[in-house]
Design a protein around this motif. Structure first.
Motif, mmCIF file in Angstrom:
data_model
loop_
_atom_site.group_PDB
_atom_site.id
_atom_site.type_symbol
_atom_site.label_atom_id
_atom_site.label_comp_id
_atom_site.label_asym_id
_atom_site.label_seq_id
_atom_site.Cartn_x
_atom_site.Cartn_y
_atom_site.Cartn_z
ATOM 1 N N PHE A 13 -10.495 -15.724 3.108
ATOM 2 C CA PHE A 13 -9.950 -14.945 2.011
ATOM 3 C C PHE A 13 -9.937 -15.795 0.756
ATOM 4 C CE2 PHE A 13 -8.250 -12.646 5.627
ATOM 5 C CZ PHE A 13 -8.498 -11.336 5.244
ATOM 6 N N VAL A 14 -10.372 -15.212 -0.362
ATOM 7 C CA VAL A 14 -10.415 -15.910 -1.647
ATOM 8 C C VAL A 14 -9.779 -15.027 -2.712
ATOM 9 C CG1 VAL A 14 -12.476 -17.255 -1.072
ATOM 10 C CG2 VAL A 14 -12.725 -15.037 -2.170
ATOM 11 N N SER A 15 -9.432 -15.625 -3.839
ATOM 12 C CA SER A 15 -8.863 -14.867 -4.958
ATOM 13 C C SER A 15 -9.905 -13.913 -5.527
ATOM 14 C CB SER A 15 -8.396 -15.826 -6.055
ATOM 15 O OG SER A 15 -7.404 -16.693 -5.564
ATOM 16 N N ASP A 16 -9.419 -12.853 -6.174
ATOM 17 C CA ASP A 16 -10.297 -11.809 -6.687
ATOM 18 C C ASP A 16 -9.992 -11.555 -8.161
ATOM 19 O OD1 ASP A 16 -12.263 -9.821 -6.394
ATOM 20 O OD2 ASP A 16 -10.752 -8.293 -6.019
ATOM 21 N N SER A 17 -10.972 -11.066 -8.901
ATOM 22 C CA SER A 17 -10.781 -10.789 -10.327
ATOM 23 C C SER A 17 -10.905 -9.304 -10.660
ATOM 24 C CB SER A 17 -11.801 -11.575 -11.151
ATOM 25 O OG SER A 17 -13.112 -11.153 -10.824
ATOM 26 N N HIS A 18 -11.067 -8.459 -9.648
ATOM 27 C CA HIS A 18 -11.255 -7.029 -9.892
ATOM 28 C C HIS A 18 -10.013 -6.365 -10.472
ATOM 29 C CE1 HIS A 18 -14.696 -7.575 -7.187
ATOM 30 N NE2 HIS A 18 -15.208 -6.566 -7.855
ATOM 31 N N VAL A 19 -10.252 -5.368 -11.317
ATOM 32 C CA VAL A 19 -9.183 -4.545 -11.878
ATOM 33 C C VAL A 19 -9.566 -3.089 -11.642
ATOM 34 C CG1 VAL A 19 -7.938 -3.885 -13.961
ATOM 35 C CG2 VAL A 19 -8.651 -6.255 -13.654
ATOM 36 N N GLU A 20 -8.646 -2.316 -11.078
ATOM 37 C CA GLU A 20 -8.881 -0.901 -10.842
ATOM 38 C C GLU A 20 -7.666 -0.098 -11.286
ATOM 39 O OE1 GLU A 20 -11.783 -1.134 -6.953
ATOM 40 O OE2 GLU A 20 -9.637 -0.976 -6.634
ATOM 41 N N LEU A 21 -7.932 1.126 -11.743
ATOM 42 C CA LEU A 21 -6.875 2.014 -12.212
ATOM 43 C C LEU A 21 -7.023 3.352 -11.516
ATOM 44 C CD1 LEU A 21 -4.556 2.604 -14.233
ATOM 45 C CD2 LEU A 21 -6.321 3.319 -15.859
ATOM 46 N N LEU A 22 -5.956 3.813 -10.883
ATOM 47 C CA LEU A 22 -5.944 5.118 -10.237
ATOM 48 C C LEU A 22 -5.409 6.127 -11.250
ATOM 49 C CD1 LEU A 22 -6.408 6.677 -7.591
ATOM 50 C CD2 LEU A 22 -4.012 6.275 -7.065
ATOM 51 N N VAL A 23 -6.238 7.118 -11.591
ATOM 52 C CA VAL A 23 -5.867 8.126 -12.585
ATOM 53 C C VAL A 23 -5.593 9.438 -11.858
ATOM 54 C CG1 VAL A 23 -6.626 9.352 -14.644
ATOM 55 C CG2 VAL A 23 -7.347 6.999 -14.268
ATOM 56 N N PRO A 24 -4.377 10.010 -12.021
ATOM 57 C CA PRO A 24 -4.070 11.272 -11.352
ATOM 58 C C PRO A 24 -5.013 12.385 -11.815
ATOM 59 C CG PRO A 24 -2.132 10.385 -12.484
ATOM 60 C CD PRO A 24 -3.294 9.536 -12.845
ATOM 61 N N GLY A 25 -5.365 13.275 -10.904
ATOM 62 C CA GLY A 25 -6.206 14.421 -11.253
ATOM 63 C C GLY A 25 -5.399 15.465 -12.009
ATOM 64 N N LYS A 26 -6.063 16.217 -12.847
ATOM 65 C CA LYS A 26 -5.398 17.276 -13.615
ATOM 66 C C LYS A 26 -5.463 18.590 -12.846
ATOM 67 C CE LYS A 26 -6.261 15.242 -18.107
ATOM 68 N NZ LYS A 26 -6.821 15.422 -19.443
ATOM 69 N N GLY A 28 -4.214 19.707 -10.095
ATOM 70 C CA GLY A 28 -4.438 19.653 -8.658
ATOM 71 C C GLY A 28 -5.741 19.000 -8.217
ATOM 72 N N ALA A 29 -6.512 18.520 -9.176
ATOM 73 C CA ALA A 29 -7.767 17.849 -8.823
ATOM 74 C C ALA A 29 -7.472 16.503 -8.161
ATOM 75 C CB ALA A 29 -8.618 17.643 -10.074
ATOM 76 N N ALA A 30 -8.439 16.005 -7.428
ATOM 77 C CA ALA A 30 -8.290 14.712 -6.759
ATOM 78 C C ALA A 30 -8.186 13.585 -7.799
ATOM 79 C CB ALA A 30 -9.477 14.464 -5.847
ATOM 80 N N PRO A 31 -7.434 12.540 -7.484
ATOM 81 C CA PRO A 31 -7.360 11.408 -8.414
ATOM 82 C C PRO A 31 -8.693 10.663 -8.478
ATOM 83 C CG PRO A 31 -6.162 10.922 -6.397
ATOM 84 C CD PRO A 31 -6.622 12.335 -6.298
ATOM 85 N N ALA A 32 -8.875 9.917 -9.543
ATOM 86 C CA ALA A 32 -10.092 9.125 -9.728
ATOM 87 C C ALA A 32 -9.726 7.648 -9.743
ATOM 88 C CB ALA A 32 -10.764 9.500 -11.043
ATOM 89 N N LEU A 33 -10.595 6.819 -9.211
ATOM 90 C CA LEU A 33 -10.416 5.373 -9.214
ATOM 91 C C LEU A 33 -11.417 4.784 -10.199
ATOM 92 C CD1 LEU A 33 -8.908 2.986 -7.951
ATOM 93 C CD2 LEU A 33 -10.736 2.858 -6.258
ATOM 94 N N LEU A 34 -10.906 4.165 -11.259
ATOM 95 C CA LEU A 34 -11.759 3.610 -12.299
ATOM 96 C C LEU A 34 -11.830 2.097 -12.180
ATOM 97 C CD1 LEU A 34 -10.390 5.594 -15.373
ATOM 98 C CD2 LEU A 34 -12.323 6.181 -13.915
ATOM 99 N N GLY A 35 -13.020 1.558 -12.158
ATOM 100 C CA GLY A 35 -13.198 0.113 -12.222
ATOM 101 C C GLY A 35 -13.128 -0.309 -13.683
ATOM 102 N N LEU A 36 -12.321 -1.303 -13.990
ATOM 103 C CA LEU A 36 -12.151 -1.770 -15.364
ATOM 104 C C LEU A 36 -12.703 -3.179 -15.512
ATOM 105 C CD1 LEU A 36 -8.515 -0.475 -15.984
ATOM 106 C CD2 LEU A 36 -10.659 0.638 -16.604
ATOM 107 N N LYS A 37 -12.686 -3.692 -16.728
ATOM 108 C CA LYS A 37 -13.171 -5.043 -17.015
ATOM 109 C C LYS A 37 -12.409 -6.046 -16.142
ATOM 110 C CE LYS A 37 -13.398 -8.452 -20.666
ATOM 111 N NZ LYS A 37 -12.868 -8.828 -21.978
#
Length: 84
Positions: A13-26, A28-37
């Motif tokens: 296991f190593v450290s990670d630099s990923h950033v993700e944001l879970l955006v609620p769906g409008k 009743g739509a399913a939420p979206a997972l956005l990869g960020l910088k």
């Protein structure tokens, strides 16, 4: 939002630099997972505090690349891009 953490790589296991944001769906739509910088420096075991303007203050943590572990003593302000 997730900032950093651990990932499995080459048998450890190593450290990670990923950033993700879970955006609620409008409407009743399913939420979206956005990869960020990604973070400029990979890290784990850090603290995150959401600030009034929506940015996140990241403090310290560990940078572990599988061979060397470095204690981080920095402060970083991460400002995600607006969703509008």
């Amino acid at each position: 939002m997730t900032l950093g953490g651990l990932r499995y790589s080459a048998g450890s296991f190593v450290s990670d630099s990923h950033v993700e944001l879970l955006v609620p769906g409008k409407d009743g739509a399913a939420p979206a997972l956005l990869g960020l910088k990604p973070l400029e420096r990979q890290r784990q075991q850090h603290s995150c505090t959401v600030l009034q303007d929506g940015s996140v203050l990241i403090a310290g943590g560990l940078d572990d690349n599988g061979f060397q572990r470095t204690t981080l003593d920095d402060l970083v302000i991460y400002t995600p891009a607006p969703l509008d």
